[in-house]
Every structure is written in C-alpha cells, then in structure tokens.
Design an enzyme around this catalytic site. Structure first.
Site, PDB file in Angstrom:
ATOM      1  N   CYS A  70       0.863  -1.181   0.000  1.00  0.00           N
ATOM      2  CA  CYS A  70       0.000   0.000   0.000  1.00  0.00           C
ATOM      3  C   CYS A  70       0.894   1.225   0.000  1.00  0.00           C
ATOM      4  O   CYS A  70       1.734   1.379   0.897  1.00  0.00           O
ATOM      5  CB  CYS A  70      -0.897  -0.002   1.235  1.00  0.00           C
ATOM      6  SG  CYS A  70      -1.848   1.524   1.466  1.00  0.00           S
ATOM      7  N   CYS A 177      -0.868   3.435  -6.990  1.00  0.00           N
ATOM      8  CA  CYS A 177      -1.716   2.881  -5.930  1.00  0.00           C
ATOM      9  C   CYS A 177      -1.875   1.399  -6.240  1.00  0.00           C
ATOM     10  O   CYS A 177      -2.137   1.023  -7.390  1.00  0.00           O
ATOM     11  CB  CYS A 177      -3.075   3.572  -5.893  1.00  0.00           C
ATOM     12  SG  CYS A 177      -4.292   2.783  -4.795  1.00  0.00           S
TER      13      CYS A 177
END
Length: 274
Positions: A70, A177
């Site tokens: 992440c 992302c």
C-alpha cells in the site's frame, strides 16, 4: 514460512497473487481493515496505529516477514514499522515504479491517490529518478474505493476522469496505488494505444523473497491462505471475486500468471525491480 500482507483493502491482492505465483509453498496471511478503510483520507496517526496493530497480530501468528502493499501506508508508517520490527522481521514497503518508468519513457504520468499525489514522498521519488523530464501528477479520487467495492461502473468513471487529466503525449503511466493494477485492462483501454503501464507488485514480491533468502523453486507444496478482517478471522470479501487474482486467492489455489496480467494487457503492463 508465513508472510503477512497488510492493507486496508484490495490493494494487497496483486502482491499476494505474485507471491503465490512465485512461491506457492509460502503460507500467506492477508490482513485487511474494512472497519478502518479507506486509509487514504485518515490521519497519519490513525494509519500508523492500524498498521502497527495488524503487524503485531501477524507476528503473534508466526509471520516471518511483513509486506505493506500500500503506497499510502508505506508513505505514512513504514519507518515506524521498520523501527519496531526490523531486523528480526523483514518489513517490505511499496514504492511506485517511477524509476523503471523514467528510464525508458519520454513523458510520464503518475496516477495515485489524492494523499500520495500530494506527498513529499512522491515528490522526492520523482526528483530522484525523473528529474528533468515531464511528469504529470494525476490524482485519482474515488478509484481505489471503487476497486475495493468491486464497482466497475464507479471505477470506469474515475478512470475516465483521470484519463481526461493525463496529457495525451504521455507514453507511460505509473500506477502509484496498489489497487489500480486490478483494473489495468480498463485503464489501458482508456489511454492512447501503446501506452505502457508500470506497477510494482511483482517487484515487491520478488524483493520479499530476496529478504527471506528464498529462490524461486518448482514445488508441489501449496501453502495456506488465511484472512484477517480488522483483527478478526474471516474470508476475502465478495468484492475480491470481481478480479481473477481475487478469485484465485479465495480458493487458496496456485495463482497462474494469467490471473495477474490479463491476456489483453500482458504485453504492455510492466513490473520491474524498483
């Protein structure tokens, strides 16, 4: 050997899939945080606390490495995680693939969450590896959330909006992302023909294996996959089944390469060492 992956939602699927593909004998512990998701708009202290709590639980359950697939969590809390657990337990963060993209591209765009786009971390990454070349910073509000819900209509709207704000002369887009690779085919369809997508999931998986001093071997053993949802045992949420890698992980089976890079995008999605 158990490897834990921690994210608020489905951003961990691609990296978990690559680990399952490269080293199927590993036991994987997937820690999601549906009660705290999304992490993007939360405070630094909130994200750090959730990450540390999940990491402590993972180690209690025998994790020998912690992967943070992440970008938001890496930007926010990877130093705190490393200070707490390294060197006893390797901690592997996720870095957008700006370095390999800048090495081969002329005009680059980085798609990321609003938080990552505005971060000093991304600015430093671009300054270090893409200095002197045009880099478009494209925030993609709502895209990660749409991916987490398996909402393809909302994802399509967010992709269209990001595409509209991406300069047409960009020949490469970094997926900054970890949710975005799950909709890579849709992203490619929206961009000019020949655009190359760069993501870091495979590179993070390979770095994890290096930190564990493991080499890729042909193995008939298939490890377990356990899921924790906000500190409680559970199963991958139904939305994960919207993606080939999610369906594969949900059955605890081996993950074929085709589930990670679809046949329509295999030639143009690139994951290189970061």
């Amino acid at each position: 050997m158990t490897v834990a992956l921690i994210d608020s939602g489905f951003g961990l699927l691609s990296t978990a899939g690559w680990l399952r593909h490269l080293a199927p004998e590993l036991d994987l512990l997937l820690l999601l945080d549906p009660e705290g998701a999304p992490w993007g708009p939360k405070t630094n202290s909130f994200v750090t606390d959730r990450l540390l709590t999940a990491a402590r639980l993972a180690i209690q359950r025998g994790a020998e490495a912690i992967v943070v697939p992440c970008n938001t969590a890496t930007v926010t809390a990877i130093d705190a995680l490393g200070e707490r657990f390294e060197p006893r337990v390797p901690v592997i963060g996720t870095v957008p693939a700006v370095k390999p993209a800048a090495a081969t591209s002329q005009n680059l765009a980085v798609w990321a969450t609003v938080r990552t786009t505005a971060s000093d971390y991304q600015d430093r990454l671009i300054a270090d590896f893409a200095s002197g070349m045009p880099v478009a910073r494209v925030a993609c509000p709502g895209l990660a959330e749409a991916v987490d819900h398996g909402d393809m209509a909302a994802a399509a709207e967010a992709i269209a909006d990001a595409t509209e704000r991406t300069p047409r002369n960009c020949d490469a887009v970094v997926l900054g992302c970890t949710h975005y690779p799950l909709v890579a085919p849709q992203i490619l369809e929206s961009l000019p023909a020949g655009t190359i997508l760069y993501d870091s999931a495979e590179a993070v998986a390979q770095q994890t294996l290096r930190r564990l001093n493991r080499t890729r071997e042909t193995s008939s053993v298939v490890g377990s996959i356990d899921v924790v949802l906000s500190d409680r045992p559970g199963y991958l949420p139904a939305g994960a089944h919207a993606y080939p890698v999610g369906r594969a992980l949900a059955t605890a089976a081996r993950v074929p390469r085709e589930a990670l890079i679809s046949a329509t995008t295999r030639a143009t999605v690139t994951a290189r060492a970061i």
